[in-house]
Design an enzyme around this catalytic site. Structure first.
Site, short mmCIF file in Angstrom:
data_model
loop_
_atom_site.label_atom_id
_atom_site.label_comp_id
_atom_site.label_asym_id
_atom_site.label_seq_id
_atom_site.Cartn_x
_atom_site.Cartn_y
_atom_site.Cartn_z
N GLY A 1 -10.20 -3.63 -14.00
CA GLY A 1 -10.60 -3.36 -12.60
C GLY A 1 -9.92 -1.96 -11.96
O GLY A 1 -9.74 -1.05 -12.69
N HIS B 1 -25.28 23.47 3.30
CA HIS B 1 -25.70 23.80 1.94
C HIS B 1 -24.58 25.06 1.57
O HIS B 1 -24.54 26.08 2.27
CB HIS B 1 -26.82 24.31 1.87
CG HIS B 1 -27.33 24.74 0.34
ND1 HIS B 1 -27.43 23.71 -0.73
CD2 HIS B 1 -27.47 26.05 0.02
CE1 HIS B 1 -27.82 24.44 -1.60
NE2 HIS B 1 -27.90 25.61 -1.41
N GLY C 1 10.90 -13.34 7.38
CA GLY C 1 10.39 -13.97 8.45
C GLY C 1 9.67 -15.53 8.22
O GLY C 1 8.89 -15.39 7.44
N ALA D 1 -6.54 -2.26 1.68
CA ALA D 1 -5.68 -1.80 2.92
C ALA D 1 -6.61 -1.67 4.01
O ALA D 1 -6.27 -2.29 5.16
CB ALA D 1 -5.01 -0.47 2.60
N LYS E 1 -1.97 7.17 -5.70
CA LYS E 1 -2.68 8.42 -5.18
C LYS E 1 -1.86 9.79 -5.40
O LYS E 1 -2.48 10.58 -5.61
CB LYS E 1 -3.36 8.40 -3.74
CG LYS E 1 -4.68 8.07 -3.71
CD LYS E 1 -4.94 6.50 -3.78
CE LYS E 1 -5.39 5.87 -5.13
NZ LYS E 1 -5.37 4.57 -5.13
N CYS F 1 0.90 -1.05 -0.19
CA CYS F 1 0.16 0.15 0.17
C CYS F 1 0.91 1.16 -0.10
O CYS F 1 0.56 2.08 -0.77
CB CYS F 1 -0.98 -0.06 1.30
SG CYS F 1 -1.87 1.48 1.38
N ASP G 1 -4.27 -9.14 2.63
CA ASP G 1 -4.23 -9.90 1.43
C ASP G 1 -3.93 -11.07 1.35
O ASP G 1 -4.55 -12.13 0.62
CB ASP G 1 -3.21 -9.20 0.37
CG ASP G 1 -3.63 -7.87 -0.17
OD1 ASP G 1 -4.88 -7.48 0.39
OD2 ASP G 1 -2.89 -7.26 -1.11
N GLU H 1 -10.90 -5.14 -21.23
CA GLU H 1 -11.37 -5.85 -20.08
C GLU H 1 -12.21 -7.29 -20.68
O GLU H 1 -13.19 -7.17 -21.70
CB GLU H 1 -12.46 -5.14 -19.59
CG GLU H 1 -13.56 -5.53 -18.40
CD GLU H 1 -13.00 -6.40 -17.27
OE1 GLU H 1 -12.01 -5.97 -16.74
OE2 GLU H 1 -13.17 -7.59 -17.13
P1 NAD Z 1 -9.28 -6.42 -9.87
O1 NAD Z 1 -9.83 -7.53 -9.64
O2 NAD Z 1 -9.85 -5.13 -9.47
O3 NAD Z 1 -9.75 -6.22 -11.66
C1 NAD Z 1 -8.93 -7.37 -12.72
C2 NAD Z 1 -10.04 -7.13 -13.84
O4 NAD Z 1 -9.28 -7.77 -14.71
C3 NAD Z 1 -11.40 -7.69 -13.62
O5 NAD Z 1 -12.30 -6.78 -14.10
C4 NAD Z 1 -11.23 -8.84 -14.49
O6 NAD Z 1 -12.45 -9.23 -15.17
C5 NAD Z 1 -10.24 -8.56 -15.62
N1 NAD Z 1 -9.61 -9.55 -16.23
C6 NAD Z 1 -9.03 -10.82 -15.80
N2 NAD Z 1 -8.41 -11.52 -16.46
C7 NAD Z 1 -8.43 -10.84 -17.79
C8 NAD Z 1 -8.17 -11.08 -19.09
N3 NAD Z 1 -7.42 -12.34 -19.23
N4 NAD Z 1 -7.89 -10.35 -19.98
C9 NAD Z 1 -8.87 -8.85 -19.72
N5 NAD Z 1 -9.15 -8.61 -18.59
C10 NAD Z 1 -9.19 -9.45 -17.64
O7 NAD Z 1 -7.53 -6.60 -9.82
P2 NAD Z 1 -6.57 -5.28 -10.06
O8 NAD Z 1 -7.17 -4.18 -10.65
O9 NAD Z 1 -5.47 -5.82 -10.62
O10 NAD Z 1 -6.25 -4.96 -8.53
C11 NAD Z 1 -5.96 -5.93 -7.70
C12 NAD Z 1 -6.52 -5.78 -6.30
O11 NAD Z 1 -6.03 -4.64 -5.63
C13 NAD Z 1 -7.91 -5.59 -6.32
O12 NAD Z 1 -8.66 -6.35 -5.42
C14 NAD Z 1 -8.12 -4.27 -5.93
O13 NAD Z 1 -9.53 -4.09 -5.11
C15 NAD Z 1 -6.91 -3.90 -5.03
N6 NAD Z 1 -6.99 -2.48 -5.32
C16 NAD Z 1 -7.85 -1.54 -4.92
C17 NAD Z 1 -7.53 -0.17 -4.99
C18 NAD Z 1 -8.57 0.71 -4.39
O14 NAD Z 1 -9.18 0.39 -3.37
N7 NAD Z 1 -8.68 2.13 -4.60
C19 NAD Z 1 -6.58 0.36 -5.76
C20 NAD Z 1 -5.78 -0.55 -6.42
C21 NAD Z 1 -5.74 -2.09 -6.20
#
Ligand code: NAD
Length: 462
Positions: free
Chosen positions: A182, A437, A115, A315, A51, A42, A307, A203
């Site tokens: 994602g 407001h 560890g 996080a 961020k 994180c 995780d 996607e």
């Molecule tokens: P994610 O699970 O959010 O998204 C992965 C995406 O990839 C999904 O939409 C899935 O359908 C797609 N996908 C899978 N295989 C594919 C393929 N072969 N071709 C095309 N699309 C495919 O995973 P992420 O974006 O890698 O993030 C990893 C983790 O880290 C997540 O669980 C996420 O919640 C976390 N994260 C959270 C934040 C936040 O809370 N703002 C920010 C970054 C990461």
């Protein structure tokens, strides 16, 4: 003689360091082991650096509207990528120092090294210089996760990259294909499209951000178009060939896209040393360590959080689990609550935030709902700030009037999650609460009222 502790925490990410601090606050002699930088994914290559870059990129998007806002900026408005990177590094370094001193101030002993749990009471720390063994009454495993790779075209660290390299590119690539729409894919798309890369998201599922209700993906796709981000949903990548520093991405519809960088963002997988899993005899499901609601593994006095247990990959999910594990490891008795109440926040332009059960989940569970809707374009503050894209939806259970969930798309909706949380599971009359407001959060009130058909500023439905 081996040093003795009450609790040894392996991993210093949000889960690990917060669990260690909570244990120390409860009077436990606590140690934390970290093989890399304090703060985990994180802080070092996840939430915080992303961020920081999004902060710079957002500033740039605002500056581009200066003319519309009546502000004269003489000369070009353009990104200085190396300065953005340096700023990001400085932010991360500052927080890293902060976490380290916080841990030390709580009298927690930091061990630098890998560890490995030899048993439920013995942990070995292996570093370049030595291997030491320490003893403990309890262990909390908080070893995090790693980016998932696609075996047919694994990461090469140069052209086919993970989020880690993407956050630290020395130059802005001319083009980037992002595999996976994602959270990571969408956030990185906002950064790189804003600073000038031609970004294409591929996607596999019907829409980007497929974990949210379909309207969210549609709205974000539309907003992304305005940023110049191309979204190809429902498309599978069949291969990536790299030649001369260019990745040729092939899709299952026969299309190919060339890009200087190919970010693979298809999820993360839990990461725990095999030796620890084997010597403790931990029960696992794939790469994930199995735990119960008390964050206990199948081995007495060994807990796992964050995780590595594959529950939320967030996080703040790890923070919540750390609290539970720390209480239980120090003689208390606590259990995790409803995971749907862990908020979800995506820092795109505009942001996405949701909590509770969304419309899709309610429908799956056969819950009949009434959905209240309100738009930011009718909100005075949002319009005044020229950030009026988006909508809030409040989901009411028709049977008992309780609020089941809230989903929001808009400029600062992640900051409204705590207010949204307060509504979940209640029938509380939001009309009794006086919202200042004009504020952006009034849209939440309007959507709530609309769920009961009593909104002042949303026209009556036909
Ligand atoms: P994610 O699970 O959010 O998204 C992965 C995406 O990839 C999904 O939409 C899935 O359908 C797609 N996908 C899978 N295989 C594919 C393929 N072969 N071709 C095309 N699309 C495919 O995973 P992420 O974006 O890698 O993030 C990893 C983790 O880290 C997540 O669980 C996420 O919640 C976390 N994260 C959270 C934040 C936040 O809370 N703002 C920010 C970054 C990461």
């Amino acid at each position: 003689m081996a040093e003795k502790f009450d609790v040894v925490v392996i991993g210093s990410g949000p889960g690990g360091y917060s669990a260690a601090i909570r244990c120390a606050q409860k009077g436990a002699a606590t140690a934390i082991i970290e093989k890399s930088d304090m703060g985990g994914t994180c802080l070092n290559c996840g939430c915080i650096p992303s961020k920081a870059l999004l902060g710079s990129a957002h500033f740039l998007t605002l500056a581009k509207y200066s003319n519309l806002m009546g502000v004269v900026i003489d000369g070009n408005i353009s990104p200085n990528w190396s300065k953005m990177q340096a700023r990001k590094e400085a932010i991360v370094a500052g927080f890293r120092k902060g976490v380290t001193s916080l841990v030390q101030a709580n009298k927690i002993k930091i061990f630098q090294g890998t560890g490995i749990a030899k048993s439920a009471n013995k942990v070995e720390i292996i570093s370049d210089s030595a291997a030491v063994e320490i003893e403990t009454k309890s262990i909390i495993l908080a070893t995090g996760s790693q980016p998932m790779e696609i075996p047919a075209f694994p990461f090469d660290g140069e052209t086919i990259i993970s989020s880690k390299e993407t956050l630290a590119l020395e130059e802005v690539p001319k083009s980037m294909v992002i595999i996976g729409g994602g959270v990571i894919g969408c956030e990185m798309a906002c950064v790189y499209a804003t600073v000038g890369a031609k970004v294409t998201i591929v996607e596999a599922l019907e829409s980007i951000l497929p974990n949210e209700d379909p309207w969210v993906g549609k709205m974000i796709t539309r907003e992304f178009k305005k940023l110049g981000i191309e979204t190809l949903a429902g498309q599978k990548v069949t291969g990536v060939e790299v030649a001369g520093g260019i990745g040729k991405v092939s899709l299952d519809n026969g299309q190919t896209i060339d890009a200087e960088k190919v970010l693979v963002a298809v999820g993360r997988k839990a990461a725990c040393d095999k030796e620890t899993v084997d010597s403790l005899g931990l029960k696992t499901k794939g790469s994930v360590i199995e735990v119960n609601e008390k964050m206990e593994t199948n081995v007495r006095n060994v807990y796992a959080i964050g995780d590595v247990v594959g529950t939320t990959y967030l996080a703040h999910g790890a923070f919540s689990e750390a609290e539970v594990a720390a209480v239980n490891a120090t003689g208390g008795d606590e259990a995790m609550g409803d995971y749907s109440l862990i908020p979800r926040a995506v820092y795109t332009f505009p942001e996405v935030a949701s909590i509770g059960k969304n419309e899709t989940r309610c429908a799956k569970e056969g819950i009949e709902t009434v959905v209240g809707k309100a738009m930011f374009k009718s909100n005075g503050r949002s319009v005044a700030h020229n950030e009026s894209a988006g909508e809030v939806r409040v989901i009411r259970n028709k049977a008992d009037d309780k609020i089941m969930g809230v989903t929001m798309v808009g400029a600062t909706v992640t900051e409204m999650l705590a207010a949204a949380r307060a509504l979940i599971g209640t029938t509380e009359k939001i009309t009794d609460i006086c919202f200042a407001h004009p504020t952006v959060s009034e849209v939440l009130k309007e959507a709530w009222e609309d769920a009961f058909g009593i909104s002042i500023h949303v026209p009556p439905r036909p």
